[in-house]
Structures are given as structure tokens and as C-alpha cells.
Design a protein around this motif. Structure first.
Motif, PDB file in Angstrom:
ATOM      1  N   ALA A 222     -71.945   4.677  37.783  1.00  0.00           N
ATOM      2  CA  ALA A 222     -71.390   4.714  36.420  1.00  0.00           C
ATOM      3  C   ALA A 222     -69.905   5.118  36.400  1.00  0.00           C
ATOM      4  O   ALA A 222     -69.095   4.448  35.739  1.00  0.00           O
ATOM      5  N   PRO A 223     -69.489   6.191  37.101  1.00  0.00           N
ATOM      6  CA  PRO A 223     -68.068   6.571  37.005  1.00  0.00           C
ATOM      7  C   PRO A 223     -67.129   5.466  37.492  1.00  0.00           C
ATOM      8  O   PRO A 223     -66.095   5.220  36.888  1.00  0.00           O
ATOM      9  N   ILE A 224     -67.524   4.791  38.545  1.00  0.00           N
ATOM     10  CA  ILE A 224     -66.636   3.817  39.153  1.00  0.00           C
ATOM     11  C   ILE A 224     -66.636   2.504  38.354  1.00  0.00           C
ATOM     12  O   ILE A 224     -65.625   1.841  38.218  1.00  0.00           O
ATOM     13  N   ILE A 225     -67.777   2.177  37.744  1.00  0.00           N
ATOM     14  CA  ILE A 225     -67.831   0.969  36.904  1.00  0.00           C
ATOM     15  C   ILE A 225     -66.980   1.181  35.648  1.00  0.00           C
ATOM     16  O   ILE A 225     -66.250   0.290  35.212  1.00  0.00           O
ATOM     17  N   LEU A 226     -67.043   2.414  35.112  1.00  0.00           N
ATOM     18  CA  LEU A 226     -66.213   2.705  33.938  1.00  0.00           C
ATOM     19  C   LEU A 226     -64.728   2.561  34.302  1.00  0.00           C
ATOM     20  O   LEU A 226     -63.942   1.981  33.546  1.00  0.00           O
ATOM     21  N   LEU A 227     -64.376   3.068  35.469  1.00  0.00           N
ATOM     22  CA  LEU A 227     -62.979   2.960  35.902  1.00  0.00           C
ATOM     23  C   LEU A 227     -62.572   1.497  36.105  1.00  0.00           C
ATOM     24  O   LEU A 227     -61.494   1.078  35.677  1.00  0.00           O
ATOM     25  N   LEU A 228     -63.453   0.712  36.723  1.00  0.00           N
ATOM     26  CA  LEU A 228     -63.145  -0.715  36.916  1.00  0.00           C
ATOM     27  C   LEU A 228     -62.918  -1.401  35.579  1.00  0.00           C
ATOM     28  O   LEU A 228     -61.978  -2.178  35.401  1.00  0.00           O
ATOM     29  N   LYS A 229     -63.799  -1.091  34.620  1.00  0.00           N
ATOM     30  CA  LYS A 229     -63.653  -1.698  33.281  1.00  0.00           C
ATOM     31  C   LYS A 229     -62.323  -1.278  32.668  1.00  0.00           C
ATOM     32  O   LYS A 229     -61.621  -2.084  32.062  1.00  0.00           O
TER      33      LYS A 229
ATOM     34  N   LEU B  33     -73.659   3.492  30.788  1.00  0.00           N
ATOM     35  CA  LEU B  33     -72.382   3.450  30.068  1.00  0.00           C
ATOM     36  C   LEU B  33     -72.567   2.896  28.658  1.00  0.00           C
ATOM     37  O   LEU B  33     -71.888   3.307  27.716  1.00  0.00           O
ATOM     38  N   PHE B  34     -73.526   1.988  28.513  1.00  0.00           N
ATOM     39  CA  PHE B  34     -73.820   1.449  27.178  1.00  0.00           C
ATOM     40  C   PHE B  34     -74.431   2.551  26.295  1.00  0.00           C
ATOM     41  O   PHE B  34     -74.033   2.734  25.145  1.00  0.00           O
TER      42      PHE B  34
ATOM     43  N   ASP C  59     -69.667  -1.804  25.003  1.00  0.00           N
ATOM     44  CA  ASP C  59     -70.397  -2.381  23.870  1.00  0.00           C
ATOM     45  C   ASP C  59     -71.509  -3.299  24.391  1.00  0.00           C
ATOM     46  O   ASP C  59     -71.710  -3.407  25.614  1.00  0.00           O
ATOM     47  N   SER C  60     -72.189  -3.968  23.469  1.00  0.00           N
ATOM     48  CA  SER C  60     -73.360  -4.755  23.891  1.00  0.00           C
ATOM     49  C   SER C  60     -72.962  -5.955  24.758  1.00  0.00           C
ATOM     50  O   SER C  60     -73.784  -6.520  25.465  1.00  0.00           O
ATOM     51  N   GLN C  61     -71.683  -6.328  24.722  1.00  0.00           N
ATOM     52  CA  GLN C  61     -71.207  -7.426  25.578  1.00  0.00           C
ATOM     53  C   GLN C  61     -70.741  -6.913  26.943  1.00  0.00           C
ATOM     54  O   GLN C  61     -70.226  -7.672  27.754  1.00  0.00           O
ATOM     55  N   GLY C  62     -70.832  -5.605  27.122  1.00  0.00           N
ATOM     56  CA  GLY C  62     -70.374  -5.019  28.388  1.00  0.00           C
ATOM     57  C   GLY C  62     -68.874  -4.774  28.421  1.00  0.00           C
ATOM     58  O   GLY C  62     -68.312  -4.476  29.473  1.00  0.00           O
ATOM     59  N   ARG C  63     -68.215  -4.875  27.243  1.00  0.00           N
ATOM     60  CA  ARG C  63     -66.767  -4.628  27.208  1.00  0.00           C
ATOM     61  C   ARG C  63     -66.508  -3.139  26.974  1.00  0.00           C
ATOM     62  O   ARG C  63     -67.273  -2.477  26.261  1.00  0.00           O
TER      63      ARG C  63
END
Ligand SMILES: Nc1ncnc2c1ncn2[C@@H]1O[C@H](COP(=O)(O)OP(=O)(O)OP(=O)(O)O)[C@@H](O)[C@H]1O
Length: 622
Positions: free
Chosen positions: A462-469, A497-498, A504-508
Motif C-alpha cells: 500500500a505505501p509504495i502503490i500510493l507513492l507510485l500513484k 487505499l480505496f 477513487d473507484s477508478q483507482g485514481r
């Protein structure tokens, strides 16, 4: 001497003396023989296999010269000594090849023996040969740990003859010693990732060195992809003759990496091998498997102390609890040593220690004293602790694993890999010849995995995916990973993260998610701090997040469990553990951290001090 193994693990918290108390022989009887009584390691054959891993080019550096160099290195106080020292490093002979390789290639891989001079010399050569200057751009050198970034920067600033923070600097969490004149900057991989948030193409840098690439932390793995991406974009832009973009050079370094795999990933065929160590290290293996690594570590350390000439000892243990137990036992020994023996001073090194306490391991000790450093794997790579001549390796480390099914992360004590064992051994033999005592057999070594499993395959993403986003990488499934994480781990991270409303629901990424990504914290803790402002409880939120940053604020010795839980009752809140922790903090503050009060109430005072430091730093961050 009898070490009561059942109680030993909890000896930290009570006054039972395993050395001076009734279980033990009188101090004057503590000699080598006694130290061995209760251990599987029984006599001189305890370390049966000896292997000299010296790869010293003997024509160039004779043994006598090693000893002289050791003496010199301890005495070197001025620039000319440091220049002489640099010239003796194995990498010095390769500097022309190295600089030419960097000039000709976008990316190169440097594999060199531990202590050959990669981390300290490579950036200096690039400056000295004119590839880097204040006009041409800065070199970033990443390290997986802050203690390494700080100590390397300090060393290189001395060799470079500049004040730390001027031409040579560092940047780690909550501490930046760099300036506009800095051209060699050591920083943790986490800090470079954060810099990417404001400078996605790393335009400040003309060369990025990814050091200790074998460590494969989650951050390092993401950095590989992000730096590679920045290089591609900058190359395309500069090919289009856009003057705002200079190509980015990448250097990957390690003593123990799979060079072919990295070469494939970074599309390069330039692998530079630096032969030779500066000083030899003799490896001694245990003659039989050790059932109790702590017991074996204690006995071996004290045997070294009793029998071996001066030289500091670095002991590798899996975690803080073991470190604190061994600290107590060694200090107890220390009080009962014969007067003609060196005194002992213990120094601790583990991740939860505040930076200024971590860097204390580098402080010299008074004459007539032997320093015994008790460390986790944070001392495993990169660092040179002056004076360390002996390494004791328990072969254990704490491994973090995430269970996506229940959404929980756990830490378990496991065996290290061959590469880790080799890195640990490499902390000796840096200023003079050294000895590594492996508390495992040669057979056990042969059966170890070659590498530790990369974090990206086993941790909460989760932390790294949030950073990538936050870095603008929307397609996290299609990201260019060196080793792709499992779909299950990725899916679980996206879900988490959602739920936190970071996506958001689109993964943005949402506005809240962007704010969360700015905090160097787990996404859930970042959200707690952000939301606490709306709920006017920021102080409490900072306190709770800080209380959760240490392993435990309580201690509970096995032989005093009931008494400890009785004492804990007065803090317990019906609203749950978090408020219980807050109650402890409030009382601790009222008591001004009084050690007697902590002892009586079974509160871990060292960890409470870390909580306070962490609170101060969090306030600074906000
Ligand atoms: N902080 C320091 N204090 C004193 N000597 C140091 C320090 N850092 C490095 N050295 C000296 O410089 C030598 C080369 O160190 P360097 O870190 O550059 O090697 P390396 O090849 O990167 O090693 P590793 O692969 O273990 O990280 C060391 O063996 C040591 O003798």
C-alpha cells in the motif's frame, strides 16, 4: 558459569545477575573455561572450519603493509594520509576504466569486493575526472539506510577536504545536510523517491548511483523503475534537441548482486568488476549447529574478548529485544572482568533508534576499552565502523511478511541468505585484517538461500502503490518492475487505499491520497494525522502514531509476568490499547521519564524516549 536459559531472555528487566548472582561463579573465576561451560561451543575446535577469504592482490598489498596501513589509517589526520589511503584501495587501479565506462555508457554496473572503495571513491573519481561539477549537475548516491548515508557523506567530505554539507552532503528523513554547492549527495532511497514527487525527471542530477542494489527493499525496487523511466524520458527529450534536458547516467553498485539480471533490466552490457579486497578476513564456522543463537553469541563474544588481541567486535542479532538482552549480559560480564583485561563498552544499532543514537557507534572509545557493537542487519551493508576487527554472526534477522488474506503484517525471526552472511563478514577487514565467527556450520551456510526474497514479493504494497500513484504512475500493474509483485498483493494494496479514500473507484489518486503520500508514514497513519486536524485531536494523533512506531512500550519478563500485568492495570483504558498507550505517555511525562518509575511499572524507558523523539520530529514535519 550457568546461564539460566529460560530466564536469560528476560534478564533485561530484572535484577537477576547471571554473572554475579548466585547462579554464577565468582567474578575472578570468570575465565575462558567458565564461559564455555553452558554452551554448545566447547573447546578450541568450536569453530572447526577456517577459510581465508582474502582476495588481496598480494603483490600490491603485502600483509606487512596491511598492518602498517591499519596503523596509518587509525592515525591519519590530514589530507595527505587520506590520499595515500585512497591510493591503496583496490578501486583506485580501476579509476580510469570506471570513468571511461561512465563516459561511454548511459548505465553501468559496478561489482566490487566489500571494502574495495565503491561507495566512497566512485563519486569522487567522477568529480576528479570532470564529469561532475557545479555547472554540470549533482551526483546522487542512494543508500538503503540513513546511518550509511550519513557516515559515507562524513567520510567522503573528509577525503574531499570539504566541510560536510558543502561540496559533499547528505539527505535523510528529518535531516538534510546539503546546500546549493553540494555536488556529491548521499541520500536514502526513500528520500530520492520523495524528491521524485517534486522533480519527476530528477533534473537536479546528472548521475544517479544506486548503491547496495542487492538489498532489494521495496523503495529500492521502485526507484529502479522510476530512475530508468526518468533516464528514458530525458534521453528522448535531449535527442529532440531540447536544451532543457541532459541525459541521465545510472550506476548500479553492489558487492553481491546478480549482475546479469540487473544488466538485462537496465539494458546494458557494461559490468565493471573490481577485483580484490583491501584486507583479508578469516571465516570461522561453528563445528556443530547452535540451538540457542543468543547463548552462542554471548559465549563467542566473551571468548573473543578474553582471548583475542584488541579490536572491536560487531555482533549481528535479529532485533531490539535480543540486542537489549545481550547488552545487559555483556555489561554484567564487564563488571566482573579481571583488572588486567580491557574494559567493555556496548553500543547498540537498530532501526528504531533515533539517528543521533545510531551514529554513536562511530564514536571512539577511551583507551583500554573494547567496543562491542550489537546490531541488526542495518549494519550489514555499506558501513565502516572504525576499529571493528571481529564480526560475530548469528545468521538471524527479522523478516517482514504480509498476509494479504487477513491484511496483517508480521515480523518473524528467520535465517539470513548467503549474500547477507557475506555482507556481514565484510564489515570486518576494512582497516586491517579481520575475523568473522559464523555461529553456524559450513553445511548450514551451503544450505542458505543465495539472496533474501525482495520485499516487493512479501510486504504490504500500500505505501509504495500510493507513492507510485502520486508520482503519476496510474498503471501500477504494468509498471516496469525488476521483479513484479504478485497480483494478490497488488490487489490488496489497491483495496486498502480505496478504503482509506486515497484512491477513487477508478483507482485514481484523490486529493486526500496526494496529501497522504507526502507523509513518510504508513498510509493509514498519514490519514489519521490528516483527519485529526478536522477533529481537533492532532496532538493525540501524533502521540499515538509515535507510540506505535516502537516495538513495545512495556516489558514483561517471563519470571515476573503476573506482577508486570498487575502493574499495567492502572493504565488500561476500556477504550482500547491506543488510549492505554496514551495513559502511559501521560504518566511518563508527569514522572519526567524517571527511570525508577519506569522500572517499577515495567515501562520500556528506552522506547519511551524514542516515542518522544518521534513526536518532536512529527511536529517538525507538520
Ligand atoms: N566512515 C569511515 N571511516 C573510516 N574509514 C572508512 C569509512 N568509510 C569507508 N572507509 C574506508 O574506506 C574503505 C572503502 O569503503 P567503501 O564504503 O567505499 O567500500 P565499498 O566497496 O563500498 O564497501 P561495501 O561493498 O562493503 O559497501 C573501507 O574499507 C574503509 O577502510
Amino acid at each position: 558459569m550457568k546461564i539460566n536459559k529460560k530466564r536469560k531472555r528476560h534478564s533485561i528487566s530484572n535484577d537477576n545477575k547471571y554473572i554475579n548472582g548466585k547462579d554464577l561463579d565468582e567474578p575472578e573465576q570468570i575465565n575462558r573455561k567458565n564461559l564455555k561451560v553452558n554452551n554448545n561451543i566447547k573447546d578450541d575446535n568450536q569453530f572447526s572450519k577456517m577459510e581465508d577469504i582474502s582476495k588481496v592482490d598480494n603483490k600490491r598489498i603485502s600483509h606487512k603493509k596491511s598492518n602498517d596501513s591499519s596503523k596509518n589509517s587509525r592515525e591519519k589526520k590530514n589530507g595527505s594520509d587520506l590520499i595515500k589511503f585512497r591510493k591503496n584501495l583496490p578501486i583506485w587501479q580501476e579509476r580510469n576504466n570506471l570513468v571511461q565506462a561512465v563516459k561511454k555508457n548511459e548505465t553501468i554496473i559496478i561489482m566490487g569486493e566489500m571494502g574495495s572503495g565503491k561507495s566512497t571513491q566512485t563519486p569522487q573519481f567522477l568529480v576528479e575526472f570532470g564529469l561532475i561539477s557545479s555547472k554540470k549537475g549533482v551526483i546522487a548516491i542512494t543508500q538503503p539506510r540513513r546511518v550509511a548515508a550519513i557516515s559515507l557523506a562524513s567520510r567522503v567530505s573528509q577525503e574531499f577536504g570539504t566541510q560536510l554539507g558543502q561540496k559533499v552532503g547528505y539527505s535523510v528523513r528529518f535531516d538534510d545536510k546539503s546546500s546549493h554547492s553540494t555536488i556529491i549527495k548521499y541520500l536514502t532511497d526513500g528520500m530520492l523517491l520523495r524528491e521524485l514527487l517534486s522533480d519527476p525527471l530528477l533534473l537536479k542530477y546528472s548521475i544517479v548511483i544506486l548503491d547496495e542494489a542487492h538489498e532489494r527493499t521495496m523503495r529500492t525496487d521502485i526507484l529502479f523503475g522510476m530512475v530508468k523511466r526518468a533516464q528514458e524520458i530525458r534521453k528522448n527529450k535531449s535527442n529532440q534537441e531540447d536544451k532543457n534536458y541532459e541525459p541521465l547516467k545510472i550506476i548500479i553498485m553492489s558487492a553481491t548482486l546478480d549482475a546479469e539480471k540487473f544488466a538485462r533490466y537496465f539494458n546494458t552490457s557494461t559490468i565493471l568488476k573490481i577485483p580484490g579486497r583491501q584486507f583479508p578476513v578469516t571465516i570461522n564456522y561453528a563445528s556443530e549447529p547452535q540451538s540457542d543463537y543468543l547463548d552462542a553469541a554471548l559465549t563467542t563474544t566473551m571468548q573473543i574478548h578474553m582471548d583475542q588481541p584488541k579490536g572491536d567486535i560487531l555482533v549481528f542479532l535479529p532485533g531490539q529485544e535480543d540486542i537489549e538482552i545481550l547488552e545487559k549480559l555483556i555489561n554484567d560480564y564487564g563488571t566482573s572482568l579481571p583488572p588486567d583485561k580491557l574494559k567493555v563498552i556496548t553500543c547498540l544499532l537498530f532501526a528504531a533508534l533515533p539517528t543521533e543514537q545510531q551514529t554513536k557507534v562511530f564514536d571512539p572509545v577511551p583507551p583500554g576499552t573494547r567496543k562491542i557493537i550489537l546490531a541488526t542487519n542495518i549494519a550489514e551493508t555499506s558501513i565502516t565502523i572504525r576499529g571493528v576487527q571481529y564480526v560475530v554472526d548469528t545468521a538471524k534477522c527479522k523478516i517482514r511478511k504480509f498476509n494479504p488474506r487477513i491484511g496483517m503484517e508480521s515480523l518473524s525471526i528467520e535465517n539470513i541468505s548467503k549474500n547477507s552472511a557475506d555482507q556481514r563478514m565484510g564489515r570486518a577487514g576494512r582497516e586491517a585484517s579481520g575475523v568473522c565467527y559464523r555461529l553456524f556450520t559450513k553445511d548450514e551456510y551451503n544450505r542458505m538461500e543465495k539472496d533474501t526474497e525482495p520485499e516487493i514479493k512479501r510486504c504490504n504494497l500500500a505505501p509504495i502503490i500510493l507513492l507510485l500513484k502520486a508520482l503519476g504512475i496510474d498503471d501500477v500493474l504494468g509498471f516496469d518492475y525488476l521483479d513484479a509483485p504478485s497480483r494478490t498483493l497488488l490487489k490488496r494494496a489497491l483495496e486498502q487505499l480505496f478504503i482509506l479514500k486515497a484512491l477513487d473507484s477508478q483507482g485514481r489518486i484523490t486529493e486526500l491520497g496526494k496529501k497522504m503520500a507526502e507523509f513518510p508514514l504508513e498510509p493509514a497513519y498519514a490519514k489519521v494525522l490528516i483527519v485529526s486536524q478536522e477533529m481537533s485531536c492532532t496532538r493525540e494523533a501524533i502521540e499515538i502514531v509515535s507510540l506505535l512506531s516502537v516495538e513495545s512500550i512495556f516489558f514483561s519478563p517471563q519470571d515476573q509476568r503476573e506482577h508486570a500485568s498487575e502493574m499495567k492495570k492502572k493504565f488500561i483504558s476500556p477504550f482500547g490499547d491506543l488510549i492505554t498507550f496514551l495513559n502511559v505517555l501521560r504518566s511518563y511525562e508527569v514522572q519526567k521519564g524517571n527511570s525508577e518509575w519506569c522500572h517499577q511499572n515495567f515501562i520500556n524507558r528506552r522506547n519511551m524516549k524514542h516515542v518522544i523523539v518521534s513526536m518532536i520530529l512529527s511536529c517538525k514535519f507538520k
